[in-house]
Design a protein around this motif. Sequence first.
Motif, PDB file in Angstrom:
ATOM      1  N   THR A  41       0.855  -1.181   0.000  1.00  0.00           N
ATOM      2  CA  THR A  41       0.000   0.000   0.000  1.00  0.00           C
ATOM      3  C   THR A  41       0.891   1.231   0.000  1.00  0.00           C
ATOM      4  O   THR A  41       1.997   1.213   0.545  1.00  0.00           O
ATOM      5  CB  THR A  41      -0.920   0.032   1.240  1.00  0.00           C
ATOM      6  OG1 THR A  41      -0.113   0.001   2.417  1.00  0.00           O
ATOM      7  CG2 THR A  41      -1.862  -1.165   1.245  1.00  0.00           C
ATOM      8  N   LYS A  42       0.404   2.273  -0.602  1.00  0.00           N
ATOM      9  CA  LYS A  42       1.166   3.517  -0.641  1.00  0.00           C
ATOM     10  C   LYS A  42       1.142   4.155   0.736  1.00  0.00           C
ATOM     11  O   LYS A  42       0.120   4.149   1.423  1.00  0.00           O
ATOM     12  CB  LYS A  42       0.569   4.483  -1.660  1.00  0.00           C
ATOM     13  CG  LYS A  42       0.718   4.018  -3.080  1.00  0.00           C
ATOM     14  CD  LYS A  42       0.181   5.056  -4.035  1.00  0.00           C
ATOM     15  CE  LYS A  42       0.333   4.590  -5.462  1.00  0.00           C
ATOM     16  NZ  LYS A  42      -0.165   5.571  -6.410  1.00  0.00           N
ATOM     17  N   LYS A  43       2.291   4.704   1.120  1.00  0.00           N
ATOM     18  CA  LYS A  43       2.375   5.385   2.399  1.00  0.00           C
ATOM     19  C   LYS A  43       1.859   6.806   2.256  1.00  0.00           C
ATOM     20  O   LYS A  43       2.076   7.453   1.241  1.00  0.00           O
ATOM     21  CB  LYS A  43       3.818   5.425   2.893  1.00  0.00           C
ATOM     22  CG  LYS A  43       4.352   4.095   3.334  1.00  0.00           C
ATOM     23  CD  LYS A  43       5.735   4.255   3.939  1.00  0.00           C
ATOM     24  CE  LYS A  43       6.230   2.938   4.457  1.00  0.00           C
ATOM     25  NZ  LYS A  43       7.542   3.080   5.108  1.00  0.00           N
TER      26      LYS A  43
END
Length: 79
Positions: free
Chosen positions: A5-7
């Motif tokens: 997942t993108k931070k």
Amino acid sequence: MAKKTKKTWKEMSPAARAGFVVVGIAQVSLMIAAQRDISKRPAAQINGPKAAWRAAALINFIGPMGYFILGRKRPGAGA
């Protein structure tokens, strides 16, 4: 396999944030430099139409670097 997942900005480390900002500043600086050079340089000293290079210079790092490498005619080259 776990999906990455993108931070978010808050989840990024301080070093990652600093790197992100530095890369962003470099990208915007290159774009501005290319746009200013296109504006000030006569059309006879540019390979191809100015409008095409203006549009290309808006594409991340590739456009401005392409303009500086391929778009400008070299002094003494030709005529």
